[in-house]
Design a protein around this motif. Structure first.
Motif, PDB file in Angstrom:
ATOM      1  N   ASN A  67     -11.443  -0.279   3.150  1.00 52.59           N
ATOM      2  CA  ASN A  67     -12.838  -0.715   3.051  1.00 52.59           C
ATOM      3  C   ASN A  67     -12.983  -2.159   3.527  1.00 52.59           C
ATOM      4  OD1 ASN A  67     -14.178   1.598   1.711  1.00 52.59           O
ATOM      5  ND2 ASN A  67     -12.766   1.115   0.039  1.00 52.59           N
ATOM      6  N   ILE A  68     -13.962  -2.389   4.391  1.00 51.97           N
ATOM      7  CA  ILE A  68     -14.277  -3.730   4.890  1.00 51.97           C
ATOM      8  C   ILE A  68     -15.732  -4.034   4.576  1.00 51.97           C
ATOM      9  CG2 ILE A  68     -14.555  -5.180   6.939  1.00 51.97           C
ATOM     10  CD1 ILE A  68     -12.294  -3.718   8.271  1.00 51.97           C
ATOM     11  N   SER A  83     -15.465  -0.825  12.580  1.00 51.68           N
ATOM     12  CA  SER A  83     -15.475   0.611  12.276  1.00 51.68           C
ATOM     13  C   SER A  83     -14.240   1.323  12.817  1.00 51.68           C
ATOM     14  CB  SER A  83     -16.739   1.263  12.846  1.00 51.68           C
ATOM     15  OG  SER A  83     -16.730   1.256  14.258  1.00 51.68           O
ATOM     16  N   GLU A  84     -13.573   0.711  13.789  1.00 57.82           N
ATOM     17  CA  GLU A  84     -12.336   1.277  14.326  1.00 57.82           C
ATOM     18  C   GLU A  84     -11.109   0.834  13.531  1.00 57.82           C
ATOM     19  OE1 GLU A  84     -12.193   0.048  18.371  1.00 57.82           O
ATOM     20  OE2 GLU A  84     -13.681   1.503  19.051  1.00 57.82           O
ATOM     21  N   GLN A  85     -11.284  -0.172  12.662  1.00 58.19           N
ATOM     22  CA  GLN A  85     -10.157  -0.719  11.908  1.00 58.19           C
ATOM     23  C   GLN A  85     -10.095  -0.199  10.477  1.00 58.19           C
ATOM     24  OE1 GLN A  85      -8.304  -2.528  14.028  1.00 58.19           O
ATOM     25  NE2 GLN A  85     -10.004  -2.299  15.475  1.00 58.19           N
ATOM     26  N   ALA A  86     -11.165   0.461  10.009  1.00 57.74           N
ATOM     27  CA  ALA A  86     -11.232   0.845   8.598  1.00 57.74           C
ATOM     28  C   ALA A  86     -11.828   2.230   8.425  1.00 57.74           C
ATOM     29  CB  ALA A  86     -12.073  -0.162   7.820  1.00 57.74           C
ATOM     30  N   GLN A  87     -11.509   2.828   7.283  1.00 61.47           N
ATOM     31  CA  GLN A  87     -12.120   4.117   6.946  1.00 61.47           C
ATOM     32  C   GLN A  87     -13.619   3.966   6.702  1.00 61.47           C
ATOM     33  OE1 GLN A  87     -10.083   6.281   3.817  1.00 61.47           O
ATOM     34  NE2 GLN A  87      -8.093   5.522   4.469  1.00 61.47           N
ATOM     35  N   HIS A  88     -13.983   2.843   6.064  1.00 54.99           N
ATOM     36  CA  HIS A  88     -15.396   2.624   5.775  1.00 54.99           C
ATOM     37  C   HIS A  88     -15.736   1.144   5.886  1.00 54.99           C
ATOM     38  CE1 HIS A  88     -19.087   2.187   3.300  1.00 54.99           C
ATOM     39  NE2 HIS A  88     -19.398   3.293   3.949  1.00 54.99           N
ATOM     40  N   TYR A 130     -12.616  -3.956  -1.900  1.00 53.20           N
ATOM     41  CA  TYR A 130     -12.510  -4.219  -0.461  1.00 53.20           C
ATOM     42  C   TYR A 130     -11.156  -4.828  -0.105  1.00 53.20           C
ATOM     43  CZ  TYR A 130     -17.487  -3.296  -0.296  1.00 53.20           C
ATOM     44  OH  TYR A 130     -18.715  -2.690  -0.405  1.00 53.20           O
ATOM     45  N   ASP A 131     -10.537  -4.280   0.946  1.00 51.31           N
ATOM     46  CA  ASP A 131      -9.295  -4.836   1.476  1.00 51.31           C
ATOM     47  C   ASP A 131      -9.582  -6.126   2.236  1.00 51.31           C
ATOM     48  OD1 ASP A 131      -7.481  -2.015   1.677  1.00 51.31           O
ATOM     49  OD2 ASP A 131      -9.617  -1.801   2.032  1.00 51.31           O
ATOM     50  N   LEU A 132     -10.753  -6.140   2.887  1.00 53.87           N
ATOM     51  CA  LEU A 132     -11.093  -7.249   3.772  1.00 53.87           C
ATOM     52  C   LEU A 132     -12.586  -7.519   3.698  1.00 53.87           C
ATOM     53  CD1 LEU A 132     -10.268  -9.195   6.177  1.00 53.87           C
ATOM     54  CD2 LEU A 132     -10.963  -7.319   7.698  1.00 53.87           C
TER      55      LEU A 132
END
Length: 227
Positions: A67-68, A83-88, A130-132
């Motif tokens: 999640n970002i 959107s290309e780096q995270a699931q959501h 959130y991871d990021l």
């Protein structure tokens, strides 16, 4: 993101932003960087985009994410990349008109959720989820910096991080802003990156990513990790 990928990404957004500017009332989109990202001066245009590329390269080095949060998403210039780096990806801003207008030309991916900050407060988002978090060139605008930073840090999960960028607001930056044109008055800036970094250091461990540029420091990019 390699050079050819970044050039293609940049060209796509520059084209969309120029079309939106042509369709919009003068001055309406200045605060979200529209004139900067499509500036006719090649150096000024390169300078603004290089901040994004620096953040992108750092973010990609630790991908993928679950999640970002894009805090202060503005025109959504980072969202196709995120959107290309995270699931959501969650995008939040107090003014969603710029994002909506760009969306007519560059639709959002299905894994992006958009929130209106005037209706959805940070305290209403799930804590530690959130991871990021990215806060690029936005924290210089917020009214209550300590409360905003505390709210953002509370949203990070253990091991999560927040990537921050902002202007130095030094004499060189202010001269450059005047040379760039009347759209860059900076009247809506409450502070520079040094004050943001100092306040955030009370809550997190700061790691320097880049100064743009060492001889002429106009912007700084860094990351903050809880604890």
């Amino acid at each position: 993101m390699n050079s050819s990928e970044f050039i293609a990404y940049k060209s796509r957004f520059r084209s969309a932003i120029r079309r939106v500017l042509a369709e919009s009332e003068q001055g309406r989109l200045d605060e979200v960087g529209f004139p900067a990202y499509s500036h006719p001066n090649l150096f000024i245009n390169w300078l603004f985009w290089q901040r994004l590329r620096t953040a992108m390269n750092y973010i990609k080095s630790s991908a993928p994410y679950e999640n970002i949060l894009d805090f202060g998403c503005g025109s959504g210039v980072m969202l196709p990349f995120l959107s290309e780096q995270a699931q959501h990806v969650t995008a939040i801003d107090i003014d969603l008109i710029p994002l909506e207008r760009v969306g007519h030309h560059i639709p959002l991916d299905s894994n992006v959720t958009v929130l209106d900050a005037s209706r959805s407060r940070l305290s209403q988002l799930p804590g530690g989820s959130y991871d990021l978090i990215i806060a690029l060139d936005v924290l210089e605008h917020v009214d209550d910096l300590p409360q905003t930073l505390s709210g953002l840090m509370n949203l990070l999960n253990p091991g999560g991080q927040m990537v921050v960028s902002g202007p130095t607001e030094n004499a060189l930056y202010q001269i450059g802003r005047k040379l760039a044109g009347p759209e860059y008055s900076g009247e809506y800036h409450e502070r520079g990156i040094a004050e943001i970094k100092q306040e955030l250091a009370r809550l997190a461990r700061i790691q320097h990513i880049a100064t743009l540029y060492p001889l002429i420091p106009l912007f700084e990019v860094f990351t903050a990790r809880a604890g």
